[in-house]
Design a protein around this motif. Structure first.
Motif, PDB file in Angstrom:
ATOM      1  N   ASN A  48      38.919   0.829 -36.561  1.00 34.27           N
ATOM      2  CA  ASN A  48      38.461   0.049 -35.414  1.00 34.27           C
ATOM      3  C   ASN A  48      37.833   0.977 -34.383  1.00 34.27           C
ATOM      4  O   ASN A  48      38.311   2.101 -34.194  1.00 34.27           O
ATOM      5  CB  ASN A  48      39.639  -0.677 -34.754  1.00 34.27           C
ATOM      6  N   LEU A  49      36.816   0.489 -33.702  1.00 39.14           N
ATOM      7  CA  LEU A  49      36.178   1.215 -32.595  1.00 39.14           C
ATOM      8  C   LEU A  49      36.388   0.422 -31.321  1.00 39.14           C
ATOM      9  O   LEU A  49      36.137  -0.781 -31.284  1.00 39.14           O
ATOM     10  CB  LEU A  49      34.674   1.350 -32.822  1.00 39.14           C
ATOM     11  N   SER A  50      36.815   1.108 -30.270  1.00 40.53           N
ATOM     12  CA  SER A  50      36.980   0.494 -28.956  1.00 40.53           C
ATOM     13  C   SER A  50      36.028   1.201 -27.995  1.00 40.53           C
ATOM     14  O   SER A  50      36.241   2.368 -27.654  1.00 40.53           O
ATOM     15  CB  SER A  50      38.429   0.661 -28.495  1.00 40.53           C
ATOM     16  N   ALA A  51      34.973   0.515 -27.578  1.00 40.82           N
ATOM     17  CA  ALA A  51      34.016   1.073 -26.624  1.00 40.82           C
ATOM     18  C   ALA A  51      34.373   0.563 -25.231  1.00 40.82           C
ATOM     19  O   ALA A  51      34.594  -0.636 -25.042  1.00 40.82           O
ATOM     20  CB  ALA A  51      32.594   0.671 -27.001  1.00 40.82           C
ATOM     21  N   ASN A  52      34.439   1.472 -24.282  1.00 45.44           N
ATOM     22  CA  ASN A  52      34.898   1.150 -22.936  1.00 45.44           C
ATOM     23  C   ASN A  52      33.861   1.609 -21.922  1.00 45.44           C
ATOM     24  O   ASN A  52      33.604   2.802 -21.797  1.00 45.44           O
ATOM     25  CB  ASN A  52      36.238   1.837 -22.675  1.00 45.44           C
ATOM     26  N   THR A  53      33.293   0.682 -21.200  1.00 47.19           N
ATOM     27  CA  THR A  53      32.203   0.973 -20.282  1.00 47.19           C
ATOM     28  C   THR A  53      32.666   1.780 -19.069  1.00 47.19           C
ATOM     29  O   THR A  53      32.036   2.767 -18.695  1.00 47.19           O
ATOM     30  CB  THR A  53      31.554  -0.344 -19.804  1.00 47.19           C
ATOM     31  N   ALA A  54      33.769   1.346 -18.466  1.00 50.57           N
ATOM     32  CA  ALA A  54      34.177   1.904 -17.172  1.00 50.57           C
ATOM     33  C   ALA A  54      35.302   2.920 -17.277  1.00 50.57           C
ATOM     34  O   ALA A  54      36.165   2.829 -18.154  1.00 50.57           O
ATOM     35  CB  ALA A  54      34.611   0.770 -16.244  1.00 50.57           C
ATOM     36  N   ARG A  55      35.296   3.860 -16.366  1.00 49.68           N
ATOM     37  CA  ARG A  55      36.426   4.769 -16.165  1.00 49.68           C
ATOM     38  C   ARG A  55      37.618   3.946 -15.683  1.00 49.68           C
ATOM     39  O   ARG A  55      37.450   2.953 -14.984  1.00 49.68           O
ATOM     40  CB  ARG A  55      36.029   5.806 -15.114  1.00 49.68           C
ATOM     41  N   HIS A  56      38.810   4.344 -16.088  1.00 47.94           N
ATOM     42  CA  HIS A  56      40.077   3.710 -15.717  1.00 47.94           C
ATOM     43  C   HIS A  56      40.219   2.298 -16.294  1.00 47.94           C
ATOM     44  O   HIS A  56      40.809   1.429 -15.679  1.00 47.94           O
ATOM     45  CB  HIS A  56      40.307   3.728 -14.205  1.00 47.94           C
ATOM     46  N   THR A  57      39.668   2.113 -17.499  1.00 47.27           N
ATOM     47  CA  THR A  57      39.920   0.903 -18.270  1.00 47.27           C
ATOM     48  C   THR A  57      41.227   1.106 -19.020  1.00 47.27           C
ATOM     49  O   THR A  57      41.436   2.143 -19.645  1.00 47.27           O
ATOM     50  CB  THR A  57      38.772   0.641 -19.266  1.00 47.27           C
ATOM     51  N   LEU A  58      42.112   0.126 -18.948  1.00 51.19           N
ATOM     52  CA  LEU A  58      43.395   0.218 -19.644  1.00 51.19           C
ATOM     53  C   LEU A  58      43.431  -0.779 -20.794  1.00 51.19           C
ATOM     54  O   LEU A  58      43.036  -1.932 -20.633  1.00 51.19           O
ATOM     55  CB  LEU A  58      44.560  -0.072 -18.692  1.00 51.19           C
ATOM     56  N   ARG A  59      43.882  -0.310 -21.940  1.00 47.56           N
ATOM     57  CA  ARG A  59      44.135  -1.169 -23.100  1.00 47.56           C
ATOM     58  C   ARG A  59      45.555  -0.881 -23.575  1.00 47.56           C
ATOM     59  O   ARG A  59      45.914   0.249 -23.832  1.00 47.56           O
ATOM     60  CB  ARG A  59      43.132  -0.893 -24.218  1.00 47.56           C
ATOM     61  N   GLY A  60      46.351  -1.923 -23.704  1.00 44.92           N
ATOM     62  CA  GLY A  60      47.704  -1.735 -24.214  1.00 44.92           C
ATOM     63  C   GLY A  60      48.738  -2.229 -23.236  1.00 44.92           C
ATOM     64  O   GLY A  60      48.414  -2.735 -22.178  1.00 44.92           O
ATOM     65  N   LEU A  61      49.919  -2.041 -23.624  1.00 48.77           N
ATOM     66  CA  LEU A  61      50.537  -1.331 -24.742  1.00 48.77           C
ATOM     67  C   LEU A  61      50.717  -2.302 -25.904  1.00 48.77           C
ATOM     68  O   LEU A  61      51.426  -3.296 -25.775  1.00 48.77           O
ATOM     69  CB  LEU A  61      51.893  -0.768 -24.330  1.00 48.77           C
ATOM     70  N   HIS A  62      50.110  -2.043 -27.051  1.00 54.14           N
ATOM     71  CA  HIS A  62      50.044  -2.977 -28.170  1.00 54.14           C
ATOM     72  C   HIS A  62      50.871  -2.515 -29.368  1.00 54.14           C
ATOM     73  O   HIS A  62      51.013  -1.319 -29.599  1.00 54.14           O
ATOM     74  CB  HIS A  62      48.595  -3.140 -28.634  1.00 54.14           C
ATOM     75  N   TYR A  63      51.339  -3.500 -30.157  1.00 55.64           N
ATOM     76  CA  TYR A  63      52.028  -3.212 -31.415  1.00 55.64           C
ATOM     77  C   TYR A  63      52.091  -4.498 -32.230  1.00 55.64           C
ATOM     78  O   TYR A  63      51.778  -5.583 -31.726  1.00 55.64           O
ATOM     79  CB  TYR A  63      53.441  -2.664 -31.174  1.00 55.64           C
ATOM     80  N   GLN A  64      52.483  -4.378 -33.485  1.00 52.19           N
ATOM     81  CA  GLN A  64      52.828  -5.508 -34.347  1.00 52.19           C
ATOM     82  C   GLN A  64      54.208  -5.228 -34.929  1.00 52.19           C
ATOM     83  O   GLN A  64      54.477  -4.108 -35.368  1.00 52.19           O
ATOM     84  CB  GLN A  64      51.807  -5.698 -35.480  1.00 52.19           C
ATOM     85  N   ASP A  65      55.076  -6.218 -34.914  1.00 56.59           N
ATOM     86  CA  ASP A  65      56.416  -6.074 -35.489  1.00 56.59           C
ATOM     87  C   ASP A  65      56.367  -6.122 -37.008  1.00 56.59           C
ATOM     88  O   ASP A  65      55.440  -6.685 -37.584  1.00 56.59           O
ATOM     89  CB  ASP A  65      57.323  -7.209 -34.998  1.00 56.59           C
ATOM     90  N   PRO A  66      57.417  -5.567 -37.685  1.00 55.76           N
ATOM     91  CA  PRO A  66      57.515  -5.716 -39.135  1.00 55.76           C
ATOM     92  C   PRO A  66      57.539  -7.200 -39.492  1.00 55.76           C
ATOM     93  O   PRO A  66      58.060  -7.998 -38.713  1.00 55.76           O
ATOM     94  CB  PRO A  66      58.842  -5.053 -39.476  1.00 55.76           C
ATOM     95  N   PRO A  67      56.987  -7.597 -40.589  1.00 52.40           N
ATOM     96  CA  PRO A  67      56.443  -6.760 -41.660  1.00 52.40           C
ATOM     97  C   PRO A  67      54.974  -6.370 -41.449  1.00 52.40           C
ATOM     98  O   PRO A  67      54.318  -5.903 -42.366  1.00 52.40           O
ATOM     99  CB  PRO A  67      56.584  -7.661 -42.895  1.00 52.40           C
ATOM    100  N   TYR A  68      54.465  -6.560 -40.253  1.00 52.23           N
ATOM    101  CA  TYR A  68      53.061  -6.280 -39.956  1.00 52.23           C
ATOM    102  C   TYR A  68      52.871  -4.984 -39.165  1.00 52.23           C
ATOM    103  O   TYR A  68      51.786  -4.715 -38.659  1.00 52.23           O
ATOM    104  CB  TYR A  68      52.449  -7.440 -39.160  1.00 52.23           C
ATOM    105  N   ALA A  69      53.925  -4.177 -39.042  1.00 54.96           N
ATOM    106  CA  ALA A  69      53.874  -2.953 -38.238  1.00 54.96           C
ATOM    107  C   ALA A  69      52.742  -2.038 -38.698  1.00 54.96           C
ATOM    108  O   ALA A  69      52.429  -1.969 -39.887  1.00 54.96           O
ATOM    109  CB  ALA A  69      55.210  -2.219 -38.312  1.00 54.96           C
TER     110      ALA A  69
END
Length: 177
Positions: A48-69
């Protein structure tokens, strides 16, 4: 390529020597043999590619639980980011976090095993992040934890200026399902 174990079990800082000459530069982004020699069984199935235009862009905090971890290898391929991993695995490390600056110039990366939440804050405009994923994203299985949860007390280098409504709405660690 050199792997150095981080403060969280299974978390590795990945350093790739940058070879530069008149043409530009070259660095190895991933090597199955290097990972296996370190005892890491990681075979990416998605990138995956995450392109971020601006400084101080926040993404997260992300996860997937089992069985999709998802295990993931995160690399900044343009600009710089403050990359954060939070341990969600049961045990004494639960809720501990580690952060590292990743940059295109240094060609470094962070490997996160399954069971860790991930997020980042861009430190430069135009930051681009490449993720190699050990499991595919499953729609409807995305989970998250609030970036500013006082129980985590993550030392972000600056307050976010841009973030999604979904990332604003994640519960704290104590309320996660």
């Amino acid at each position: 390529m050199r792997l150095t174990e981080g403060d969280l079990p299974g978390l590795y800082l990945v350093e790739s020597p940058v070879h530069a000459d008149a043409r530009g530069s070259f660095a190895r982004a991933w090597c199955r043999d290097t990972f296996r020699a370190a005892g890491i069984d990681f075979d990416p199935v998605q990138a995956n590619l995450s392109a971020n235009t601006a400084r101080h862009t926040l993404r997260g905090l992300h996860y997937q639980d089992p069985p999709y971890a998802e295990a993931k290898l995160v690399r900044c391929v343009a600009g710089r980011i403050w990359d954060v991993a939070v341990d969600l695995r049961p045990g004494p490390g639960y809720g501990r976090w580690q952060a590292v600056e990743l940059s295109a110039e240094r060609a470094n990366a962070l490997f996160l095993p399954e069971g860790l939440a991930h997020g980042f804050l861009t430190l430069t405009p135009g930051a681009v992040v490449l993720y190699h994923m050990g499991a595919a994203h499953v729609p409807g299985q995305a989970r998250g934890i609030r970036w500013d949860d006082p129980d985590l007390a993550i030392a972000w280098p600056a307050p976010p200026e841009v973030m999604s409504e979904a990332d604003r709405a994640w519960p704290g660690l104590a309320e996660r399902t």
